[in-house]
Scaffold this active site. Structure first.
Site, PDB file in Angstrom:
ATOM      1  N   LYS A  19      15.658 -21.904 -21.193  1.00 22.40           N
ATOM      2  CA  LYS A  19      14.920 -22.192 -22.428  1.00 22.40           C
ATOM      3  C   LYS A  19      15.764 -21.792 -23.632  1.00 22.40           C
ATOM      4  O   LYS A  19      16.611 -20.905 -23.527  1.00 22.40           O
ATOM      5  CB  LYS A  19      13.617 -21.369 -22.462  1.00 22.40           C
ATOM      6  CG  LYS A  19      12.532 -21.870 -21.544  1.00 22.40           C
ATOM      7  CD  LYS A  19      11.276 -21.016 -21.707  1.00 22.40           C
ATOM      8  CE  LYS A  19      10.184 -21.476 -20.758  1.00 22.40           C
ATOM      9  NZ  LYS A  19       9.662 -22.816 -21.070  1.00 22.40           N
ATOM     10  N   ARG A  57       4.316 -24.925 -11.444  1.00 20.70           N
ATOM     11  CA  ARG A  57       3.710 -25.830 -10.460  1.00 20.70           C
ATOM     12  C   ARG A  57       4.279 -25.587  -9.062  1.00 20.70           C
ATOM     13  O   ARG A  57       3.612 -25.853  -8.064  1.00 20.70           O
ATOM     14  CB  ARG A  57       3.927 -27.283 -10.908  1.00 20.70           C
ATOM     15  CG  ARG A  57       5.371 -27.662 -11.043  1.00 20.70           C
ATOM     16  CD  ARG A  57       5.567 -28.948 -11.822  1.00 20.70           C
ATOM     17  NE  ARG A  57       5.401 -28.759 -13.276  1.00 20.70           N
ATOM     18  CZ  ARG A  57       5.467 -29.747 -14.171  1.00 20.70           C
ATOM     19  NH1 ARG A  57       5.678 -30.982 -13.771  1.00 20.70           N
ATOM     20  NH2 ARG A  57       5.306 -29.485 -15.456  1.00 20.70           N
TER      21      ARG A  57
HETATM   22  N1  BES Z   1       5.489 -21.640 -19.045  1.00 15.87           N
HETATM   23  C1  BES Z   1       5.940 -22.922 -19.453  1.00 15.87           C
HETATM   24  C2  BES Z   1       4.903 -23.694 -20.261  1.00 15.87           C
HETATM   25  C3  BES Z   1       4.625 -23.216 -21.667  1.00 15.87           C
HETATM   26  C4  BES Z   1       5.469 -23.586 -22.696  1.00 15.87           C
HETATM   27  C5  BES Z   1       3.503 -22.482 -21.948  1.00 15.87           C
HETATM   28  C6  BES Z   1       5.192 -23.184 -23.986  1.00 15.87           C
HETATM   29  C7  BES Z   1       3.229 -22.090 -23.236  1.00 15.87           C
HETATM   30  C8  BES Z   1       4.067 -22.437 -24.260  1.00 15.87           C
HETATM   31  C9  BES Z   1       6.291 -23.780 -18.244  1.00 15.87           C
HETATM   32  O1  BES Z   1       6.812 -23.102 -17.170  1.00 15.87           O
HETATM   33  C10 BES Z   1       7.323 -24.754 -18.695  1.00 15.87           C
HETATM   34  O2  BES Z   1       8.388 -24.339 -19.027  1.00 15.87           O
HETATM   35  N2  BES Z   1       6.956 -26.024 -18.716  1.00 15.87           N
HETATM   36  C11 BES Z   1       7.828 -27.049 -19.155  1.00 15.87           C
HETATM   37  C12 BES Z   1       7.703 -28.206 -18.198  1.00 15.87           C
HETATM   38  C13 BES Z   1       8.762 -29.255 -18.378  1.00 15.87           C
HETATM   39  C14 BES Z   1      10.099 -28.728 -17.954  1.00 15.87           C
HETATM   40  C15 BES Z   1       8.375 -30.461 -17.550  1.00 15.87           C
HETATM   41  C16 BES Z   1       7.433 -27.458 -20.568  1.00 15.87           C
HETATM   42  O3  BES Z   1       6.231 -27.490 -20.855  1.00 15.87           O
HETATM   43  O4  BES Z   1       8.316 -27.697 -21.379  1.00 15.87           O
HETATM   44 MN    MN Z   2       8.880 -22.884 -17.272  1.00 12.91          MN
END
Ligand code: BES
Ligand code: MN
Ligand code: ZN
Length: 502
Positions: free
Chosen positions: A278, A352
């Site tokens: 990230k 997931r």
């Molecule tokens: N924990 C995150 C989702 C999230 C992001 C929650 C921002 C709250 C605020 C999750 O694990 C994630 O990173 N999801 C990705 C999925 C994508 C790679 C398909 C996302 O939402 O960007």
């Molecule tokens: Mn994630």
């Protein structure tokens, strides 16, 4: 410690308290409690209205110190907004702001008459419960790793009494239990990930089980999960020195052998994204990525405290997602517990993966009558619904309706998104049974679709709480959502079962 709640029956002008709380509608219309205080105190509130110091605008407030003629040391006059369209959401907001205003005063207790106002469609028990929960929410302080600035030795708010008759007792009981569950979830989620790692979550669950009857806790470690075949969950944890745990709590409040309700919560104790790292800005918020797990544990706490006559299991896959020489990587193909292979196209879609195995294991092990998961799963859900509603996905209309209604009743609201088969093709892979991401569009829904492949036919619903689990900003705190929604749902299920037996 939660606030102490009780019911008050004395007249507002004679009640002996450091602070009596009464309401005024917009345009200076006094509630009956405000009118009684005003009458005893020689028009003190009406003078505030006439001078413009009190407008009655929603959630504003003013303090009268030691007015002659009444027993209370102070009067907090709270604005209720326009009388015409007064509703449950406004009642909750006013209760929250009133508690914040009381908290700023040097008082250890207060008696509120706001619970006497009419809220269309709701009874006294609901008003007392909503007011008590909002008050405890406002009184919450995070203190685990530092001491917030002292109030210079001033007393801290510890107790609030709400004006209501005996019929409101159930509301008070429920509020105490739900508030304890909400605090449990908030405390756990607010902790930093160097302290709150998978092993820590396991010890907290074990400590709760040891202290409470009819409750037991098991923890599967990574070796046991390896043997069982948790290939998706274990892949996510491989980059971290903090090894994954599967935390399992069981409560037997119903008959032996009766199928349980199952709660499964995403417990990523920190989400760096892994090799699909990230960006740095805002990454600290990913300590809240175990908010689903914390919420499910908090719901379990509330259900046990209420002694609900049903069987309940709570399963939290607790895992840290870190980049490392041993991390899983994009293009890896994993074999899940269900036997389906998964092509990893992004290691940041990790929630997931751990839920896939946790849901399969829970469905197989317990054959629950219903299974609900909560997860801070997708940024896409925050884009779709913002920070006010959790995303609800289910193929089971009756279960979805139950959850939506419980969210309305507690104002811990969810909004339904579709799980139509049309979306499933976005998860097609040329190298495995399913890919772990579904492309640009409908990200919250394709994440739900992914989970749906692993529930083994269970009656199941998914709550995406990415927007609702914590407040925005540097000082944003965990909210304890969806503890109120899910506890209400379980209360309703127990009541429905009792009704069916009659
Ligand atoms: N924990 C995150 C989702 C999230 C992001 C929650 C921002 C709250 C605020 C999750 O694990 C994630 O990173 N999801 C990705 C999925 C994508 C790679 C398909 C996302 O939402 O960007
Ligand atoms: Mn994630
Ligand atoms: Zn995550």
């Amino acid at each position: 410690m939660t606030l102490q709640f009780s019911l008050a029956s004395a007249a507002p002008e004679t009640v002996d308290t450091p602070c009596v709380v009464v309401g005024v509608y917009e345009n200076g219309v006094l509630t009956s409690a405000a009118a009684r205080v005003d009458g005893a105190a020689d028009g003190a509130i009406k003078r505030l209205v006439e001078s413009g110091d009190v407008t009655g605008k929603a959630a504003t407030s003013a303090v009268l110190f030691a007015p002659a003629g009444i027993a209370a040391k102070r009067v907090l006059v709270v604005g209720l907004g326009p009388q015409k369209c007064f509703d449950a959401a406004r009642f909750q907001k006013i209760s929250l702001e009133a508690a914040r205003a009381i908290g700023r005063l040097p008082v250890d207790g207060a008696v509120s008459y706001l619970t006497e106002v009419d809220v269309p469609g709701q009874d006294a028990a609901w008003r007392v419960r909503a007011a008590a929960l909002a008050s405890d929410y406002a009184a919450y302080r995070y203190t685990a790793t530092f001491k917030p600035r002292e109030k210079n030795g001033q007393p801290e708010l510890a107790a609030i009494a709400f004006a209501a008759g005996e019929e409101a007792w159930p509301g008070l009981d429920q509020a105490a239990a739900i508030a304890e569950g909400v605090r449990f979830a908030r405390d756990l989620a607010n902790l930093p990930p160097n302290l709150c790692n998978p092993a820590y979550i396991a010890t907290q669950a074990q400590a709760f089980a040891e202290a409470n009857a009819r409750t037991r806790c098991r923890v599967l470690d990574h070796v046991e999960m390896e043997t069982l075949g948790f290939g998706a969950l274990l892949a996510v944890g491989r980059g971290s020195a903090n090894k994954p745990k599967l935390v399992v709590l069981e409560y037997q409040g119903g008959a032996e052998g009766e199928k349980p309700y199952a709660l499964v919560g995403k417990g990523i104790t920190f989400d760096t994204g892994g090799i699909s790292l990230k960006p740095g800005a805002g990454m600290e918020e990913m300590k809240f990525d175990m908010g689903g797990g914390a919420g499910m544990l908090g719901t379990f706490v509330a259900a046990v405290k209420l002694g609900l006559p049903l069987n309940l299991v709570c399963v939290v896959p607790a895992v840290e997602n870190m980049p490392d020489g041993d991390s899983y990587r994009p293009s890896d193909v994993l074999t899940s517990l269900a036997g389906l292979t998964i092509e990893v196209l992004n290691t940041d879609a990790e929630g997931r993966l751990i839920l896939a195995d946790a849901l399969t294991w829970t469905a197989r092990t317990f054959q629950p009558q219903a299974m609900v998961d909560a997860a801070t799963l997708t940024g896409a859900c925050v884009v779709a619904l913002g920070k006010h509603a959790s995303g609800l996905m289910s193929r089971h209309d009756d279960l979805a309706a139950e959850l939506l209604a419980a969210g309305e009743a507690t104002l811990d609201r969810a909004w339904r998104l579709p799980l139509w088969d049309d979306y499933q093709v976005q998860l097609d892979s040329g190298f495995a049974d399913v890919a772990n991401i579904g492309g640009k569009s409908g990200g919250a829904i394709t994440a739900g679709c992914f989970l749906s492949r692993f529930v083994e036919g269970a009656r199941w619903a998914h709550l995406d709480i990415a927007g609702t689990a914590w407040d925005e900003g540097r000082k944003g705190l965990a909210t304890g959502r969806p503890v109120p929604l899910l506890t209400q749902w379980l209360i309703d299920r127990a009541a429905a079962a009792a009704g069916n037996r009659e």
